[in-house]
Write an enzyme that holds these catalytic residues in place. Sequence first.
Site, mmCIF file in Angstrom:
data_model
loop_
_atom_site.group_PDB
_atom_site.id
_atom_site.type_symbol
_atom_site.label_atom_id
_atom_site.label_comp_id
_atom_site.label_asym_id
_atom_site.label_seq_id
_atom_site.Cartn_x
_atom_site.Cartn_y
_atom_site.Cartn_z
ATOM 1 N N HIS A 9 0.878 -1.181 0.000
ATOM 2 C CA HIS A 9 0.000 0.000 0.000
ATOM 3 C C HIS A 9 0.909 1.223 0.000
ATOM 4 O O HIS A 9 1.709 1.388 0.922
ATOM 5 C CB HIS A 9 -0.901 0.003 1.239
ATOM 6 C CG HIS A 9 -1.829 -1.173 1.285
ATOM 7 N ND1 HIS A 9 -3.116 -1.134 0.795
ATOM 8 C CD2 HIS A 9 -1.641 -2.447 1.726
ATOM 9 C CE1 HIS A 9 -3.685 -2.312 0.945
ATOM 10 N NE2 HIS A 9 -2.812 -3.133 1.510
ATOM 11 N N LEU A 10 0.788 2.058 -1.025
ATOM 12 C CA LEU A 10 1.678 3.226 -1.116
ATOM 13 C C LEU A 10 0.971 4.528 -0.751
ATOM 14 O O LEU A 10 1.599 5.582 -0.699
ATOM 15 C CB LEU A 10 2.301 3.316 -2.513
ATOM 16 C CG LEU A 10 3.164 2.105 -2.908
ATOM 17 C CD1 LEU A 10 3.817 2.326 -4.270
ATOM 18 C CD2 LEU A 10 4.236 1.807 -1.868
ATOM 19 N N ASN A 42 -6.585 0.745 -2.758
ATOM 20 C CA ASN A 42 -7.414 1.428 -1.747
ATOM 21 C C ASN A 42 -6.838 2.788 -1.355
ATOM 22 O O ASN A 42 -6.550 3.068 -0.190
ATOM 23 C CB ASN A 42 -7.641 0.537 -0.505
ATOM 24 C CG ASN A 42 -6.352 0.174 0.212
ATOM 25 O OD1 ASN A 42 -5.266 0.217 -0.366
ATOM 26 N ND2 ASN A 42 -6.472 -0.203 1.474
ATOM 27 N N ASN A 52 -5.205 -6.854 9.190
ATOM 28 C CA ASN A 52 -6.344 -7.534 8.573
ATOM 29 C C ASN A 52 -5.903 -8.260 7.308
ATOM 30 O O ASN A 52 -5.455 -7.589 6.379
ATOM 31 C CB ASN A 52 -7.425 -6.481 8.244
ATOM 32 C CG ASN A 52 -8.715 -7.112 7.789
ATOM 33 O OD1 ASN A 52 -8.888 -8.319 7.905
ATOM 34 N ND2 ASN A 52 -9.611 -6.305 7.257
ATOM 35 N N ASP A 77 2.354 -7.027 2.243
ATOM 36 C CA ASP A 77 1.182 -6.238 2.651
ATOM 37 C C ASP A 77 1.628 -4.991 3.428
ATOM 38 O O ASP A 77 0.992 -4.595 4.419
ATOM 39 C CB ASP A 77 0.182 -7.070 3.462
ATOM 40 C CG ASP A 77 -1.184 -6.390 3.578
ATOM 41 O OD1 ASP A 77 -1.384 -5.317 2.971
ATOM 42 O OD2 ASP A 77 -2.047 -6.934 4.282
ATOM 43 N N HIS A 134 0.724 3.471 8.273
ATOM 44 C CA HIS A 134 -0.305 4.258 8.964
ATOM 45 C C HIS A 134 0.366 5.328 9.809
ATOM 46 O O HIS A 134 1.478 5.126 10.305
ATOM 47 C CB HIS A 134 -1.181 3.367 9.851
ATOM 48 C CG HIS A 134 -2.136 2.518 9.079
ATOM 49 N ND1 HIS A 134 -3.181 3.051 8.366
ATOM 50 C CD2 HIS A 134 -2.175 1.183 8.869
ATOM 51 C CE1 HIS A 134 -3.863 2.081 7.773
ATOM 52 N NE2 HIS A 134 -3.259 0.937 8.043
ATOM 53 N N GLY A 147 -3.029 -2.797 9.941
ATOM 54 C CA GLY A 147 -1.942 -2.773 8.967
ATOM 55 C C GLY A 147 -0.598 -2.574 9.619
ATOM 56 O O GLY A 147 -0.495 -1.947 10.676
#
Length: 449
Positions: free
Chosen positions: A63-64, A95, A281, A308, A312, A327
């Site tokens: 996730h970037l 997302n 998750n 993954d 955050h 995360g």
Amino acid sequence: MAEILFTGGRLIDPLSGTDTTADVRVSGGRVVEVGSGITATGAETIDISGAVICPGFIDLHVHLREPGREDEETVATGSAAAARGGFTAVGAMPNTDPVCDNAAVADKVAAAARRAGLCEVIPAGSLTKGLEGRYITPIGEMVTCSAGVRMFTDDGKGVQDSRILRRAMEYIKGFDAICAEHCDDAALSEGGQMHEGYYSDLLGLKGMPAAAEDIALARDLVLARLTGVRYHALHVSTQGSVELIRQAKAQGVRVTAEVTPHHLILTDAELQSFDPVNKVNPPLRSSSDMEACRVGLADGTLDAIATDHAPHSREEKESEFELAPPGMIGLETALALMISEIVDPGILTLAELVRRLTSVPAGILRLAGQGAVAEGSPANLTVFDPSAEWVVDPATFVSKSRNTPFKGRKVKGKVLHTVFGGSLVVRNGDIVPEYEAALSVGTSFGAAQ
Ligand code: DOR
């Protein structure tokens, strides 16, 4: 683009089955020579005796956060974290805000990565518009756009409506792309904070049962068989999932699967600290689930290791448990954790670990020429010292976020150099200074094209 000669390293090339001492010469963005006793006047020569040289790692799942949450990560800082972890290609989950549900967003993400120049970013497109589970996205437009989207997923949640998923699979199959799912039956897991079991009872936190993942995966495998789509199970975390994938593979369903370092190393017992850094998750599962994932990785049921990487902000991750987002980051620690916890205990050999991080994900994403070190292949290379010991210190990360549960852990295995597109982007463990400027850019989305 410089000419570089690496001498004296242990070359592990999973595609050709090579595992031997060899020199590797890189020029013009390609590997041009592999052999012994290579000399090259004018080339930068780096003695890597004692280290491993292998194809650049490929992470199917990161996730970037760009566009939308550039305070947590940007394409540039995420690419830097990838490069520092030895990765030369990553699949970016959709997302973001706006969601990557159209070609314009996908192209912008890929273009931001090209500007940063630190690794290849292949955006994944969402399966449904806005990740809302209702309307299928323009999959054809995303496959054919310049970013070349090849994986579609609503990662973060699963598609709940079987009819929508079936239609999306049929659409994706027409382009021979991949349908990837975050397997979760939301009706069972809704409101859950952690894995449902002994520790959720003990801690009084609402649980997410393993059955929520197993049921969704079982449904997906039935639909994958029906449609013939190439199906990929994201971050597999339960014993039941491993067994379902094993059966489906035996029956010829076109399924591949990934597992994260954290699901191979940590269990729900970690949640006793009540530290939201352990909230993820799918959640950290029981020790028997973790053991099943290890067995599944060892026997090939689980094909690839994917991080993954989920950055955050500190404020959000340090809020009360129920409010903190799930995360954890993983790009800068993956190799060392896998050597320490998977290779050292004998679950995979070092060469097999390299295969699961290189040619296997390259094959899943069909990245031509990647995942190999052969004359003529793109010069995406990782050099690492498999025995260097260090202690995980998030303060040293180039990721914008710090949410790792492995802070303070003593690990073994360190990325020394990363070559991307023929250029050294990481030297002696650090981002090469000429690439550092990209890291201070708040967002590259607004920058001139
Ligand atoms: O823990 C997770 N975090 N799991 C996901 O599926 C999404 C991710 C995120 O975006 O933070």
